[in-house]
Design a protein around this motif. Structure first.
Motif, PDB file in Angstrom:
ATOM      1  N   LEU A 108       0.661  -1.239  -0.063  1.00 29.63           N
ATOM      2  CA  LEU A 108      -0.076  -0.063  -0.005  1.00 29.63           C
ATOM      3  C   LEU A 108       0.818   1.160   0.077  1.00 29.63           C
ATOM      4  N   ILE A 109       2.039   1.123   0.665  1.00 30.39           N
ATOM      5  CA  ILE A 109       2.890   2.299   0.766  1.00 30.39           C
ATOM      6  C   ILE A 109       4.321   1.647  -0.358  1.00 30.39           C
ATOM      7  N   LYS A 110       4.434   2.574  -1.298  1.00 30.46           N
ATOM      8  CA  LYS A 110       5.415   1.945  -2.286  1.00 30.46           C
ATOM      9  C   LYS A 110       6.582   2.675  -2.590  1.00 30.46           C
ATOM     10  N   ASN A 111       6.592   4.037  -1.624  1.00 34.18           N
ATOM     11  CA  ASN A 111       7.633   5.041  -1.875  1.00 34.18           C
ATOM     12  C   ASN A 111       8.429   5.451  -0.695  1.00 34.18           C
ATOM     13  N   ASP A 245       8.221   9.683   4.104  1.00 31.86           N
ATOM     14  CA  ASP A 245       9.737   9.701   4.542  1.00 31.86           C
ATOM     15  C   ASP A 245       9.593  10.682   5.782  1.00 31.86           C
ATOM     16  N   THR A 246       8.946  11.749   5.659  1.00 32.22           N
ATOM     17  CA  THR A 246       8.676  12.662   7.101  1.00 32.22           C
ATOM     18  C   THR A 246       8.157  11.917   8.115  1.00 32.22           C
ATOM     19  N   MET A 247       6.913  11.554   8.039  1.00 29.80           N
ATOM     20  CA  MET A 247       6.327  11.153   8.927  1.00 29.80           C
ATOM     21  C   MET A 247       7.087   9.732   9.566  1.00 29.80           C
ATOM     22  N   PHE A 248       7.685   8.858   8.660  1.00 26.88           N
ATOM     23  CA  PHE A 248       8.676   7.735   9.172  1.00 26.88           C
ATOM     24  C   PHE A 248       9.654   8.098  10.072  1.00 26.88           C
ATOM     25  N   TYR A 249      10.232   9.126   9.620  1.00 24.43           N
ATOM     26  CA  TYR A 249      11.701   9.468  10.362  1.00 24.43           C
ATOM     27  C   TYR A 249      11.244  10.314  11.879  1.00 24.43           C
ATOM     28  N   ASN A 250      10.073  11.279  11.520  1.00 25.41           N
ATOM     29  CA  ASN A 250       9.423  11.862  12.689  1.00 25.41           C
ATOM     30  C   ASN A 250       9.044  11.018  13.828  1.00 25.41           C
ATOM     31  N   ASN A 251       8.287   9.868  13.358  1.00 24.34           N
ATOM     32  CA  ASN A 251       7.788   9.048  14.700  1.00 24.34           C
ATOM     33  C   ASN A 251       8.944   7.967  15.016  1.00 24.34           C
ATOM     34  N   PHE A 252       9.799   7.518  14.251  1.00 24.85           N
ATOM     35  CA  PHE A 252      10.738   6.631  14.416  1.00 24.85           C
ATOM     36  C   PHE A 252      11.818   7.050  15.528  1.00 24.85           C
ATOM     37  N   ARG A 386       2.017  19.287   2.975  1.00 24.22           N
ATOM     38  CA  ARG A 386       2.200  18.793   1.703  1.00 24.22           C
ATOM     39  C   ARG A 386       3.162  17.484   1.626  1.00 24.22           C
ATOM     40  N   ASP A 387       4.036  17.514   2.305  1.00 23.38           N
ATOM     41  CA  ASP A 387       5.062  16.468   2.556  1.00 23.38           C
ATOM     42  C   ASP A 387       4.307  15.382   3.412  1.00 23.38           C
ATOM     43  N   ALA A 388       3.575  15.549   4.223  1.00 28.30           N
ATOM     44  CA  ALA A 388       2.728  14.589   5.060  1.00 28.30           C
ATOM     45  C   ALA A 388       1.978  13.817   4.229  1.00 28.30           C
ATOM     46  N   ALA A 389       1.432  14.433   3.146  1.00 34.85           N
ATOM     47  CA  ALA A 389       0.121  14.017   2.291  1.00 34.85           C
ATOM     48  C   ALA A 389       0.858  13.124   1.204  1.00 34.85           C
ATOM     49  N   ASN A 390       2.028  13.819   0.796  1.00 36.25           N
ATOM     50  CA  ASN A 390       2.687  13.230  -0.720  1.00 36.25           C
ATOM     51  C   ASN A 390       3.232  11.890  -0.275  1.00 36.25           C
TER      52      ASN A 390
END
Length: 391
Positions: A108-111, A245-252, A386-390
């Protein structure tokens, strides 16, 4: 003779429309019609496609996800004995990362790029600012009602706007200035109404002390939120983050910080855990904590969905209009005092959001109609969305 010979060796196949005398079935060499299962799958895919491209459904999904996130956060932290905010935020981040990984494995998440240690080291200061933002946000929501919290969050817009003027050469239009005045007015009216209502209760001193603590945490949250968004805007272009990427790095990156803070600062005794998770509401609290982590994914997806099938202008206006149902949800679910002052503050704050969104739309239209002499300024909040939504 030649024609006769050819005729002798000609095999005449039955027409596709002819039926066999044995049971009315077609000849086995003729391809059968599409199976019913394939037809039903095609119909299902068609229905899903209609839903995915329906602007109304995307707007409703975005509104419901953001409202549910605020309501669930308030429910979890509104317990009279609640004091495990760091633990709650750690659970949110862990659930968010786990959900992202599951979606990645399912395709579902490919990028989403693999974790890069050097990028993580450079992004870590941003994550610390994020910890400050989300912690002060939960603390202020713990002490303030949802309508007051929603109204005061508008003040962050003012700080960000003038931060952009100082750091990025942005400008504030007269229409935006009018919206800022309405935001300040709505906050003053909300504080006055809240204070007046608290002073009329049986335990006025305790209620006023709770409000003062909430206002203090709200002030810190405005500062932390503006600092996080402005600093992230400065860093994000150099990091070349895309999509998730932004969401992943922020939470991780926030997980170890939140876990360490929880272990060092919060009380992990069995007695305190029993106070925070009473038996009658324990399951509901745990479900709420898990849902809040997943809701961050829902909001990001619905934001991107709404922008894709409508427009950035519509999305901006929906974000402004969404403040009203969020504030009203606090009146419905948490029995916040309904007074002339509180309702007036909600209405003023609602219109301030609409005026600000319209000001940004007008500003973008003017920028499109003029020749670019410098790189156009994008608000930090818009860049974040935008970066959270892209995201």
């Amino acid at each position: 003779m030649s024609d006769k010979k050819n005729e002798d060796y000609t095999i005449r196949m039955p027409e596709s429309g002819m039926r066999s005398p044995f049971g009315g079935e077609k000849d086995p060499f003729i391809p059968s019609s599409r199976p019913a299962r394939a037809a039903s799958q095609h119909n299902l895919a068609s229905q899903l496609s209609k839903i995915e491209n329906n602007p109304t459904i995307s707007i409703l999904a975005y509104c419901l996800s953001s409202i549910s996130m605020t309501v669930v956060n308030k429910y979890v932290v509104s317990g009279s004995e609640w004091n495990l905010n760091f633990f709650y935020l750690a659970v949110q981040s862990i659930v968010c990362i786990a959900t992202i990984e599951v979606c990645k494995q399912l395709g579902l998440i490919k990028n989403l790029a693999p974790f890069d240690f050097n990028k993580g080291r450079r992004w870590f200061p941003i994550s610390l600012l994020l910890v400050g933002m989300i912690y002060t946000g939960t603390k202020s929501l713990q002490y303030l009602s949802v309508p007051v919290y929603t109204i005061f969050k508008n003040l962050t817009t003012i700080v960000i706007a003038y931060g952009e003027v100082l750091w990025f050469g942005g400008n504030v239009t007269p229409l935006a200035l009018l919206s800022f005045g309405l935001m300040v007015l709505s906050s003053v009216v909300a504080a006055w109404a809240d204070t007046r209502s608290a002073s009329q209760t049986a335990e006025a001193a305790a209620a006023l002390a709770t409000l003062n603590a909430g206002y203090a945490w709200m002030g810190l949250n405005v500062f932390c939120t503006a600092s996080y968004l402005l600093t992230m805007r400065k860093f994000i272009k150099n990091m070349n983050f895309k999509d998730w990427d932004t969401m992943f790095y922020n939470n991780f990156l926030t997980i170890p910080v939140l876990v360490i803070c929880s272990l060092l600062v919060e009380d992990w005794s069995s007695a305190n855990l029993a106070k925070n998770f009473p038996e009658e509401s324990r399951n509901a609290l745990l479900i709420g904590m898990i849902y809040s982590g997943m809701a961050a994914i829902f909001i990001s997806y619905c934001s991107a969905w709404c922008i894709r099938v409508t427009s950035s202008t519509t999305y901006s206006m929906v974000g402004a209009l969404n403040k009203l149902p969020i504030a009203v949800s606090g009146l419905i679910f948490f029995e916040a005092p309904v007074t002339v002052g509180s309702v007036s503050a909600i209405i003023i704050g609602f219109f301030s959001g609409i005026v600000y969104s319209w000001a940004k739309v007008r500003q973008s239209q003017v920028a499109k109609n003029s020749l670019p002499t410098v790189q156009p300024t994008m608000s930090a909040s818009s860049q974040s969305n935008r970066d959270a939504a892209n995201s």
